[in-house]
Design an enzyme around this catalytic site. Structure first.
Site, short mmCIF file in Angstrom:
data_model
loop_
_atom_site.label_atom_id
_atom_site.label_comp_id
_atom_site.label_asym_id
_atom_site.label_seq_id
_atom_site.Cartn_x
_atom_site.Cartn_y
_atom_site.Cartn_z
N HIS A 1 0.92 -1.19 0.08
CA HIS A 1 0.00 -0.01 0.10
C HIS A 1 0.78 1.18 0.02
CE1 HIS A 1 0.73 -1.38 4.35
NE2 HIS A 1 0.64 -0.28 4.47
N HIS B 1 1.14 5.27 1.07
CA HIS B 1 0.43 6.26 1.88
C HIS B 1 0.58 7.40 1.30
CE1 HIS B 1 0.35 3.87 6.06
NE2 HIS B 1 1.44 3.24 5.25
P1 5GP Z 1 1.77 0.09 7.24
O1 5GP Z 1 2.10 0.34 8.60
O2 5GP Z 1 1.61 -1.28 6.94
O3 5GP Z 1 2.63 0.79 6.47
O4 5GP Z 1 0.37 0.62 7.22
C1 5GP Z 1 -0.97 0.02 7.44
C2 5GP Z 1 -1.84 1.15 7.51
O5 5GP Z 1 -3.36 0.70 7.43
C3 5GP Z 1 -2.00 1.85 8.72
O6 5GP Z 1 -1.66 3.37 8.75
C4 5GP Z 1 -3.19 1.72 9.64
O7 5GP Z 1 -3.81 2.73 10.15
C5 5GP Z 1 -4.04 1.35 8.13
N1 5GP Z 1 -5.21 0.33 8.74
C6 5GP Z 1 -5.07 -0.95 9.43
N2 5GP Z 1 -6.33 -1.25 9.25
C7 5GP Z 1 -7.26 -0.40 8.63
C8 5GP Z 1 -8.57 -0.42 8.55
O8 5GP Z 1 -9.34 -1.42 8.95
N3 5GP Z 1 -9.07 0.36 8.03
C9 5GP Z 1 -8.29 1.49 7.37
N4 5GP Z 1 -9.04 2.55 6.75
N5 5GP Z 1 -7.04 1.70 7.56
C10 5GP Z 1 -6.47 0.56 8.35
#
Ligand code: 5GP
Length: 185
Positions: A171, A173
């Site tokens: 993903h 951001h």
């Molecule tokens: P990472 O830490 O893997 O780069 O980012 C994962 C992102 O997914 C985090 O910013 C977290 O807030 C987001 N996230 C996790 N679970 C959910 C969810 O159920 N719904 C949404 N909209 N975002 C989520």
């Protein structure tokens, strides 16, 4: 397309501020494979009972992430299937963009491929993924336009435990709406 992939590798830096939110764990997803924010209160109590919250959260995220890239389902599968709600900002046949549940900026949108196809993290990208990687980057620009931040925004990809990746479905951001600091945490 090669240029798009090269651009992706230029983005660096994890998000360092991570809050814990509780979302009921699905029966179909083992707790160990869930990101920190989706784990039940036990993990929360363990994390919060020690000192140095930020370091502990990052350490916990790394520990969680180290065994998280199992290739199993993630919470994003349920978002793609619309089994759990999300606020969708942009969607086409290959890409879904929705607001982050725990925003780190006034605009914080996640851009994901609808088909993960092995892309649990950017570090697992292969040459054949070039097209979807380009689509994701272009979708990030569309999101920025839609959100009114195209004049200044940041795209972040956390890849792997050291970068505190917590959801193992690639993903982007897309962050904006405030002045960004550099270097990131
Ligand atoms: P990472 O830490 O893997 O780069 O980012 C994962 C992102 O997914 C985090 O910013 C977290 O807030 C987001 N996230 C996790 N679970 C959910 C969810 O159920 N719904 C949404 N909209 N975002 C989520």
């Amino acid at each position: 397309m090669v240029a798009a992939m090269n651009s992706l590798f230029l983005f660096r830096g994890p998000l360092t501020i991570r809050a814990l939110a509780f979302v009921k764990a699905s029966n179909s997803i083992p707790i160990r494979s869930l990101p920190l924010f989706h784990r039940p209160p036990f993990s929360f109590r363990r994390t919060m009972s020690s000192t140095g919250a930020t370091n502990d959260e990052e350490t916990s995220a790394r520990v969680a992430a180290a065994d998280a890239d199992t290739g199993g389902p993630t919470i994003y599968d349920k978002i793609i299937a619309k089994e759990i709600p999300s606020t969708i900002v942009y969607e086409d046949d290959k890409v879904l963009a929705f607001r982050d549940i725990n925003p780190q900026a006034p605009v914080h949108v996640l851009v994901i491929p609808k088909s993960r196809d092995g892309l649990t993290q950017l570090g697992k990208a292969e040459k054949r993924h070039g097209e979807i990687l380009g689509e994701l980057l272009y979708a990030a620009k569309i999101v920025a336009e839609k959100e009114g931040i195209v004049d200044g925004f940041r795209v972040v990809i956390n890849s792997g435990p050291t970068a505190c990746q917590s959801v193992y479905h690639l993903h982007l951001h897309v962050l904006g709406g405030r002045q960004m600091a550099w270097p990131p945490g």
